[in-house]
Design a protein around this motif. Structure first.
Motif, PDB file in Angstrom:
ATOM      1  N   THR A  50      10.254  24.398  -7.764  1.00  0.00           N
ATOM      2  CA  THR A  50      10.169  23.087  -8.411  1.00  0.00           C
ATOM      3  C   THR A  50      11.401  22.257  -8.063  1.00  0.00           C
ATOM      4  O   THR A  50      11.289  21.081  -7.697  1.00  0.00           O
ATOM      5  CB  THR A  50      10.028  23.245  -9.935  1.00  0.00           C
ATOM      6  OG1 THR A  50       8.785  23.911 -10.213  1.00  0.00           O
ATOM      7  CG2 THR A  50      10.043  21.901 -10.646  1.00  0.00           C
TER       8      THR A  50
ATOM      9  N   THR B  34      11.307  21.336  -4.261  1.00  0.00           N
ATOM     10  CA  THR B  34      10.273  20.356  -3.946  1.00  0.00           C
ATOM     11  C   THR B  34      10.740  18.941  -4.248  1.00  0.00           C
ATOM     12  O   THR B  34      10.408  18.002  -3.522  1.00  0.00           O
ATOM     13  CB  THR B  34       8.975  20.695  -4.706  1.00  0.00           C
ATOM     14  OG1 THR B  34       8.526  21.982  -4.258  1.00  0.00           O
ATOM     15  CG2 THR B  34       7.891  19.669  -4.452  1.00  0.00           C
ATOM     16  N   GLU B  35      11.542  18.775  -5.294  1.00  0.00           N
ATOM     17  CA  GLU B  35      12.066  17.450  -5.625  1.00  0.00           C
ATOM     18  C   GLU B  35      12.908  16.880  -4.485  1.00  0.00           C
ATOM     19  O   GLU B  35      12.974  15.676  -4.309  1.00  0.00           O
ATOM     20  CB  GLU B  35      12.926  17.516  -6.888  1.00  0.00           C
ATOM     21  CG  GLU B  35      12.153  17.760  -8.147  1.00  0.00           C
ATOM     22  CD  GLU B  35      13.064  17.840  -9.363  1.00  0.00           C
ATOM     23  OE1 GLU B  35      14.141  17.192  -9.354  1.00  0.00           O
ATOM     24  OE2 GLU B  35      12.703  18.546 -10.302  1.00  0.00           O
ATOM     25  N   HIS B  36      13.578  17.745  -3.730  1.00  0.00           N
ATOM     26  CA  HIS B  36      14.490  17.289  -2.690  1.00  0.00           C
ATOM     27  C   HIS B  36      13.963  17.471  -1.267  1.00  0.00           C
ATOM     28  O   HIS B  36      14.369  16.746  -0.366  1.00  0.00           O
ATOM     29  CB  HIS B  36      15.831  18.006  -2.834  1.00  0.00           C
ATOM     30  CG  HIS B  36      16.482  17.700  -4.141  1.00  0.00           C
ATOM     31  ND1 HIS B  36      17.228  16.570  -4.344  1.00  0.00           N
ATOM     32  CD2 HIS B  36      16.461  18.359  -5.321  1.00  0.00           C
ATOM     33  CE1 HIS B  36      17.647  16.551  -5.592  1.00  0.00           C
ATOM     34  NE2 HIS B  36      17.196  17.623  -6.201  1.00  0.00           N
ATOM     35  N   LEU B  37      13.083  18.444  -1.062  1.00  0.00           N
ATOM     36  CA  LEU B  37      12.605  18.754   0.285  1.00  0.00           C
ATOM     37  C   LEU B  37      11.157  18.392   0.524  1.00  0.00           C
ATOM     38  O   LEU B  37      10.709  18.366   1.662  1.00  0.00           O
ATOM     39  CB  LEU B  37      12.755  20.257   0.567  1.00  0.00           C
ATOM     40  CG  LEU B  37      14.143  20.858   0.486  1.00  0.00           C
ATOM     41  CD1 LEU B  37      14.070  22.367   0.703  1.00  0.00           C
ATOM     42  CD2 LEU B  37      15.061  20.210   1.493  1.00  0.00           C
ATOM     43  N   GLY B  38      10.406  18.206  -0.535  1.00  0.00           N
ATOM     44  CA  GLY B  38       8.973  18.046  -0.413  1.00  0.00           C
ATOM     45  C   GLY B  38       8.297  19.397  -0.615  1.00  0.00           C
ATOM     46  O   GLY B  38       8.962  20.398  -0.907  1.00  0.00           O
ATOM     47  N   PRO B  39       6.984  19.461  -0.467  1.00  0.00           N
ATOM     48  CA  PRO B  39       6.240  20.688  -0.760  1.00  0.00           C
ATOM     49  C   PRO B  39       6.677  21.888   0.081  1.00  0.00           C
ATOM     50  O   PRO B  39       6.880  21.787   1.284  1.00  0.00           O
ATOM     51  CB  PRO B  39       4.793  20.321  -0.451  1.00  0.00           C
ATOM     52  CG  PRO B  39       4.748  18.837  -0.497  1.00  0.00           C
ATOM     53  CD  PRO B  39       6.110  18.362  -0.079  1.00  0.00           C
TER      54      PRO B  39
ATOM     55  N   THR C  77       5.603  25.610   1.430  1.00  0.00           N
ATOM     56  CA  THR C  77       4.350  26.299   1.709  1.00  0.00           C
ATOM     57  C   THR C  77       4.468  27.819   1.677  1.00  0.00           C
ATOM     58  O   THR C  77       3.516  28.510   1.343  1.00  0.00           O
ATOM     59  CB  THR C  77       3.796  25.882   3.085  1.00  0.00           C
ATOM     60  OG1 THR C  77       4.782  26.146   4.088  1.00  0.00           O
ATOM     61  CG2 THR C  77       3.421  24.412   3.103  1.00  0.00           C
TER      62      THR C  77
ATOM     63  N   ARG D  26       0.305  23.814  -6.783  1.00  0.00           N
ATOM     64  CA  ARG D  26       0.196  24.076  -5.344  1.00  0.00           C
ATOM     65  C   ARG D  26       0.292  25.573  -5.093  1.00  0.00           C
ATOM     66  O   ARG D  26       1.101  26.261  -5.696  1.00  0.00           O
ATOM     67  CB  ARG D  26       1.317  23.376  -4.577  1.00  0.00           C
ATOM     68  CG  ARG D  26       1.295  21.861  -4.695  1.00  0.00           C
ATOM     69  CD  ARG D  26       2.393  21.252  -3.859  1.00  0.00           C
ATOM     70  NE  ARG D  26       2.282  21.614  -2.465  1.00  0.00           N
ATOM     71  CZ  ARG D  26       1.659  20.905  -1.538  1.00  0.00           C
ATOM     72  NH1 ARG D  26       1.079  19.777  -1.872  1.00  0.00           N
ATOM     73  NH2 ARG D  26       1.618  21.303  -0.284  1.00  0.00           N
TER      74      ARG D  26
ATOM     75  N   ARG E  46       8.938  24.763   4.702  1.00  0.00           N
ATOM     76  CA  ARG E  46       8.361  23.467   4.353  1.00  0.00           C
ATOM     77  C   ARG E  46       7.556  23.033   5.572  1.00  0.00           C
ATOM     78  O   ARG E  46       8.079  23.011   6.686  1.00  0.00           O
ATOM     79  CB  ARG E  46       9.479  22.466   4.069  1.00  0.00           C
ATOM     80  CG  ARG E  46       8.985  21.061   3.843  1.00  0.00           C
ATOM     81  CD  ARG E  46      10.131  20.129   3.626  1.00  0.00           C
ATOM     82  NE  ARG E  46      10.879  19.972   4.877  1.00  0.00           N
ATOM     83  CZ  ARG E  46      11.895  19.151   5.025  1.00  0.00           C
ATOM     84  NH1 ARG E  46      12.330  18.458   4.009  1.00  0.00           N
ATOM     85  NH2 ARG E  46      12.509  19.044   6.186  1.00  0.00           N
ATOM     86  N   GLY E  47       6.293  22.752   5.378  1.00  0.00           N
ATOM     87  CA  GLY E  47       5.442  22.392   6.516  1.00  0.00           C
ATOM     88  C   GLY E  47       5.152  23.628   7.354  1.00  0.00           C
ATOM     89  O   GLY E  47       5.088  24.739   6.845  1.00  0.00           O
TER      90      GLY E  47
ATOM     91  N   ASP F 173       9.528  24.230   9.458  1.00  0.00           N
ATOM     92  CA  ASP F 173      10.823  23.832   8.926  1.00  0.00           C
ATOM     93  C   ASP F 173      11.286  24.899   7.936  1.00  0.00           C
ATOM     94  O   ASP F 173      10.742  25.024   6.847  1.00  0.00           O
ATOM     95  CB  ASP F 173      10.704  22.468   8.246  1.00  0.00           C
ATOM     96  CG  ASP F 173      12.027  21.775   8.102  1.00  0.00           C
ATOM     97  OD1 ASP F 173      13.053  22.323   8.553  1.00  0.00           O
ATOM     98  OD2 ASP F 173      12.052  20.674   7.528  1.00  0.00           O
TER      99      ASP F 173
END
Length: 169
Positions: A65, A68-73, A75, A96, A114-115, A118
């Motif tokens: 959580t 995600t606020e700083h990097l995005g979703p 995975t 998610r 991430r993605g 990344d």
């Protein structure tokens, strides 16, 4: 509900310590996360994390959580199978699905994806680490010039002062 702290990008203190407000708010067992972004990916670690326990289902959701606020979703999360209690194949965090990978690597890190490609590598400070040792290790891990692996940082003692050795006249 999270007490994971993510500090904003700020100029580091001369001794590479965490900001004073973190020192006042951190108690033994608190989860901490500090990421320092740099223009290059030269250092081995991208941050550090101090979970309260080895319970994946309790510790990973607040970490993700905050991230995600700083990097995005996020995975995927890669964990050392020998360092955690019961790693499920996936967790649902903030609606998610996040896939969890586990390997018996013993490397004191957690890998965040991430993605598609990344990756971020976070040093994991053991939950029972004394607060000053945890803060010192975390400050070293987020140093942009850090070339040490997580295990080396965790085994290192406090930084040596520039003064003469104890007992020197």
């Amino acid at each position: 509900m999270t007490d994971a702290h993510v500090s904003p990008h700020q100029a580091p203190a001369p001794q590479r310590l965490l900001p004073d407000e973190i020192h006042r708010s951190v108690e033994p067992g608190t989860a901490l996360l500090r990421m320092e972004t740099t223009g290059s990916r030269q250092s081995l670690l991208d941050g550090a994390w101090w979970p309260r326990s080895r319970d994946v289902e309790r510790e990973i959701p607040p970490l993700l959580t905050a991230l995600t606020e700083h990097l995005g979703p996020v995975t995927r999360v890669g964990l050392d199978a020998s360092a955690w209690n019961g790693i499920p194949p996936r967790l649902v965090v903030d609606g998610r699905v996040v896939h969890l990978d586990s390997f018996p690597v013993g490397d004191d890190t957690v890998l965040i994806t991430r993605g598609d490609n990344d990756h971020f590598s976070l040093m994991v400070v053991p939950p029972d680490t004394p607060p000053e040792a945890a803060r010192t290790a975390m400050a070293r891990a987020v140093d942009a010039g850090n070339a040490s692996r997580a295990a080396e940082i965790l085994l290192a003692g406090p930084p040596r002062s520039a003064g003469p050795p104890a007992g020197a006249a």
